[in-house]
Write a protein that holds these residues in place. Sequence first.
Motif, PDB file in Angstrom:
ATOM      1  N   ARG A   8      35.794  11.192  28.981  1.00 35.81           N
ATOM      2  CA  ARG A   8      36.391  10.507  27.585  1.00 35.81           C
ATOM      3  C   ARG A   8      36.116  11.358  26.700  1.00 35.81           C
ATOM      4  NH1 ARG A   8      37.809   5.447  27.841  1.00 35.81           N
ATOM      5  NH2 ARG A   8      36.840   5.010  29.635  1.00 35.81           N
ATOM      6  N   THR A   9      36.925  11.442  25.435  1.00 37.16           N
ATOM      7  CA  THR A   9      36.833  12.236  24.353  1.00 37.16           C
ATOM      8  C   THR A   9      36.821  11.554  23.006  1.00 37.16           C
ATOM      9  OG1 THR A   9      38.190  13.981  25.696  1.00 37.16           O
ATOM     10  CG2 THR A   9      37.778  14.213  23.397  1.00 37.16           C
ATOM     11  N   LEU A  10      35.750  11.862  22.347  1.00 38.24           N
ATOM     12  CA  LEU A  10      35.890  11.384  20.924  1.00 38.24           C
ATOM     13  C   LEU A  10      35.915  12.509  19.992  1.00 38.24           C
ATOM     14  CD1 LEU A  10      32.867   8.683  21.098  1.00 38.24           C
ATOM     15  CD2 LEU A  10      35.273   8.173  21.440  1.00 38.24           C
ATOM     16  N   PHE A  11      36.739  12.356  19.002  1.00 35.73           N
ATOM     17  CA  PHE A  11      37.020  13.561  17.940  1.00 35.73           C
ATOM     18  C   PHE A  11      36.559  12.928  16.783  1.00 35.73           C
ATOM     19  CE2 PHE A  11      39.324  16.176  14.801  1.00 35.73           C
ATOM     20  CZ  PHE A  11      39.161  17.188  15.415  1.00 35.73           C
ATOM     21  N   HIS A  12      35.493  13.816  15.982  1.00 39.28           N
ATOM     22  CA  HIS A  12      34.705  13.353  14.728  1.00 39.28           C
ATOM     23  C   HIS A  12      35.473  14.156  13.806  1.00 39.28           C
ATOM     24  CE1 HIS A  12      31.546  10.983  16.937  1.00 39.28           C
ATOM     25  NE2 HIS A  12      31.690  11.886  17.962  1.00 39.28           N
ATOM     26  N   TYR A  13      35.581  13.424  12.442  1.00 37.53           N
ATOM     27  CA  TYR A  13      35.998  14.266  11.437  1.00 37.53           C
ATOM     28  C   TYR A  13      35.638  13.533  10.180  1.00 37.53           C
ATOM     29  CZ  TYR A  13      40.219  11.581  10.863  1.00 37.53           C
ATOM     30  OH  TYR A  13      40.849  10.387  10.571  1.00 37.53           O
ATOM     31  N   LEU A  14      35.774  14.139   8.918  1.00 34.01           N
ATOM     32  CA  LEU A  14      35.846  13.459   7.580  1.00 34.01           C
ATOM     33  C   LEU A  14      36.843  14.050   6.676  1.00 34.01           C
ATOM     34  CD1 LEU A  14      32.485  12.574   5.555  1.00 34.01           C
ATOM     35  CD2 LEU A  14      34.498  13.877   4.526  1.00 34.01           C
TER      36      LEU A  14
END
Length: 435
Positions: free
Chosen positions: A234-240
């Motif tokens: 499972r993949t979570l992509f973090h950004y701001l």
Amino acid sequence: MGFELTIAEGKGRGQRFEFDATDVTIGRGPDNDVVLNDAGVSRNHARITRSGASWMLADNGSANGTELNGGVIARATPLKNGDRIGVGPIIFRFDAQREQPVQMPVAGQVEGETRITSAPQRNEETRVSAMPQQGGQAKTVAPRLGAQASGGNLVDSFRALPIQYQIGLGIGAILVIAAVTARIMQPQATDKVKCPSVIGVDDSTADFTFGHGAVEVDCGNKVAFGFNVPNNSRTLFHYLASGISSPNEVEVKVNDKHLDWAPAAQSHGEPQVLSIPKELLSDDGKNIVEFDQATRGKEWQIAKVRVEVFAVTPGDLKAAQAAYERGRRKLEERRVAPRNLYDAWKQFTMARRSLEGLSPRPALYDEVAQLIKDAERDLEKKCGQLLFTAERYDRYGQNDRAQQTYREVLLYFPGDDPSSCRKKAQENLISKANE
């Protein structure tokens, strides 16, 4: 006519700095006029410029915003004597200097009102840095391309990408180095550094800002991030994101398929986490997340990019609730032991992973997601404080105290963390041991 900045709150309180330039920059990067070594400060955070007879304060698209008298500014704002400028943990008092003719004191005149002309003094949190010299060594400003992505379970290399992306990476790296070299050798040049067609996500990517305008890597209206994902994960992509006016302005795509819209956010935004559906991930594990800005020429920023990958497990509400409760207890006891804040963050991430497989997701998911954001913000702040303290000791030749502080980092960060604080401390411990 120049101006003075006096540290009103934070380490180095009372220190005063005098500037005669018409354009002064503040940030974490070494090329700024005022350098603040803190994780809460962006590399190019804020700017003070002369406008006629006045001075203006502007935010440079920083992640956490620039404050003026307690409020975050959205645009360039005039400054007046006594204004308080907040940049990360430091609050400066602003005072414009007045040119005064040399004259003998007269009755009733208060002595000592003339401006300070001594050179700015260095202090624990702030320093006035010289501009880069011509002929300096070029540095690549883009993240390392093709290195291991953050998250712990990603493939070690990015070399398995299709040949067109490999070519893009190589050409992009050459262009970045050439552009930076040109700017150092010819400081008058104003061209922005262009980013590669695909940026390999690695441990350093979160330290850079991408997009257009006040960014470190100028990508125009599109920026793409590449990473490898093992099967059955499972993949979570973090950004701001910041500098976005409307909810439908920047599209987020995974492998050329629509996933989401980046939220509207002006001078600063909230960290975002995208759970990438399995059906959007490629079968061969090679994936690209692209941000597409609809308005050409508009300033916008993407920062703090990292990828989190973990094994697929069935949703388990009971396990999630248990991890959530453990995290809350650790959070309440954060002042009891150095590692409790880290342990709380770890438990909350475990709770979120147990909730990922549930459909529909319960209300607990949103609460856990916010707790993770809050914990990561506090961990990043603590990391910045400790690393700055260690670097200060090292700068003044107090090697033993510096090493002690790096070892203290390991107590606060007993395992891998989003800001790679533990890794940075370990690298410094190893490098000093080899000297």
